[in-house]
Scaffold this active site. Structure first.
Site, PDB file in Angstrom:
ATOM      1  N   ASP A  42       0.976  -1.182   0.011  1.00 57.06           N
ATOM      2  CA  ASP A  42       0.222   0.187  -0.071  1.00 57.06           C
ATOM      3  C   ASP A  42       0.960   1.151   0.163  1.00 57.06           C
ATOM      4  OD1 ASP A  42      -2.323   1.812   0.710  1.00 57.06           O
ATOM      5  OD2 ASP A  42      -3.116   0.311   1.240  1.00 57.06           O
ATOM      6  N   LEU A  79      -6.265  -5.104  -4.594  1.00 58.13           N
ATOM      7  CA  LEU A  79      -7.469  -4.198  -4.180  1.00 58.13           C
ATOM      8  C   LEU A  79      -6.858  -2.672  -4.347  1.00 58.13           C
ATOM      9  CD1 LEU A  79      -8.406  -6.055  -0.875  1.00 58.13           C
ATOM     10  CD2 LEU A  79      -9.204  -6.320  -3.255  1.00 58.13           C
ATOM     11  N   SER A 119     -15.761  -3.609  -9.564  1.00 54.31           N
ATOM     12  CA  SER A 119     -16.983  -2.991  -8.505  1.00 54.31           C
ATOM     13  C   SER A 119     -18.214  -3.287  -9.460  1.00 54.31           C
ATOM     14  CB  SER A 119     -16.419  -1.826  -8.269  1.00 54.31           C
ATOM     15  OG  SER A 119     -17.583  -1.050  -7.901  1.00 54.31           O
ATOM     16  N   ASN A 120     -19.231  -3.093  -8.351  1.00 53.96           N
ATOM     17  CA  ASN A 120     -20.792  -3.296  -8.950  1.00 53.96           C
ATOM     18  C   ASN A 120     -20.872  -1.844  -9.937  1.00 53.96           C
ATOM     19  OD1 ASN A 120     -22.373  -1.231  -7.135  1.00 53.96           O
ATOM     20  ND2 ASN A 120     -20.843  -2.027  -5.925  1.00 53.96           N
ATOM     21  N   TYR A 144     -15.225   6.162 -11.828  1.00 54.59           N
ATOM     22  CA  TYR A 144     -14.600   5.219 -10.913  1.00 54.59           C
ATOM     23  C   TYR A 144     -15.020   3.877 -11.669  1.00 54.59           C
ATOM     24  CZ  TYR A 144     -14.560   1.857  -6.888  1.00 54.59           C
ATOM     25  OH  TYR A 144     -14.629   0.864  -6.107  1.00 54.59           O
TER      26      TYR A 144
END
Ligand code: 15L
Length: 280
Positions: A42, A79, A119-120, A144
């Site tokens: 990260d 992620l 993602s949805n 996004y």
């Protein structure tokens, strides 16, 4: 699911990008039990680094840093990136350039498997009355969402052209329980998403797949039969939390656009269209 016999093999280094983010923080302890020796990456180090976990700081926009993070990895759970709508520069850098750097450096490093957190919101403009599979045309609801559709396409390219084994998870909303009425359809528990990570890390039949990251929700808008075929057996049920979700929903005002579409407020933000002309 067929058990991968070398799951405990320490040479199967797993790199987990975005480890300090919300999903990373919720799933790390669960993953660590299955895969000791996780390599976390990260821009900022997790506050609670555990013995056995290693941290490699990497900014996804820096190919050299991404290369250092994925060096020697067998698999990557990606992620990392910006996790909600943002300005174009932010999305371009973290989610478009960053995602490209991840796949390209993974390929160069000989990584075998990548799990991409889609993602949805890649399909957020599908109306709530529709049930959709994973093979529908993408209908992103935000910059996004476009970046997530880009990541899915990039994953397909690296799978077809370079033989990377790629699993894209169109994640709904991860958390201990659904936060509102919309999340009754798209909620996924941390335990269930770890089950999907595991399928992506181990299943022998995957070359390129898109799966929905959703628990066993009666109100789901998604046909997740491919995930089931690969052995996914979600334990979470949003209906068990309906009273809480409805109580939270009652505190939120109506959203004449967002309430019609799966992506909710991501669809209504910056919306200037006639609602009858939006979505398929
Ligand atoms: C997402 O993709 C986001 O990462 C998360 O923060 C939530 O906004 C989620 O979607 C959602 O749709 O609830």
């Amino acid at each position: 699911m067929t058990e991968d016999k070398s799951r405990s093999d320490q040479s199967r280094r797993i790199v987990f990008t975005g480890a300090s983010g919300g999903i990373g923080t919720m799933t790390r302890p669960l993953l660590a039990r299955l895969y000791p020796g996780l390599v976390l990456s990260d821009r900022v180090e997790p506050k609670d680094l555990q013995p056995g976990e290693t941290f490699v700081k990497a900014d996804l926009t820096r190919p050299d840093e991404v290369a250092a993070a994925v060096k020697g990895a067998h698999s990557v759970i990606h992620l990392g990136g910006h996790s909600v709508e943002g300005g174009w520069d932010q999305i371009l850098n973290a989610n478009i350039i960053g995602c490209y750097n991840l796949f390209e450096e993974a390929r160069k490093a000989g990584v075998k498997r990548v799990i991409f957190a889609s993602s949805n919101h890649a399909v957020g403009f599908y109306p709530r009355r529709c049930k959709i599979g994973t093979d529908v045309t993408v209908r992103p609801d935000s910059r996004y969402g476009v970046s997530k559709a880009f990541g899915e396409a990039l994953g397909a390219l690296y799978a077809d052209k370079h033989g990377l084994i790629v699993t894209c998870l169109r994640i709904g909303n991860v958390g201990p329980r659904p936060l509102d009425a919309r999340r009754l359809s798209i909620w996924i528990s941390p335990e269930d998403i770890v089950q999907l990570f595991r399928i992506g890390l181990e299943h022998p039949d995957i070359r390129y797949d898109i799966l929905y990251g959703v628990s066993d929700n009666a109100a789901s808008w998604w046909d997740n039969s491919r995930a089931r075929q690969l052995g996914y057996r979600p334990a979470g049920k949003a209906e068990d939390h309906r009273a809480h979700a409805e109580a939270e929903q009652a505190k939120i005002g109506p959203d004449p656009v967002g309430d019609l579409f799966q992506g909710g407020t991501f669809t209504s933000a910056e919306f200037t269209n006639d609602v009858k002309r939006a979505g398929p």
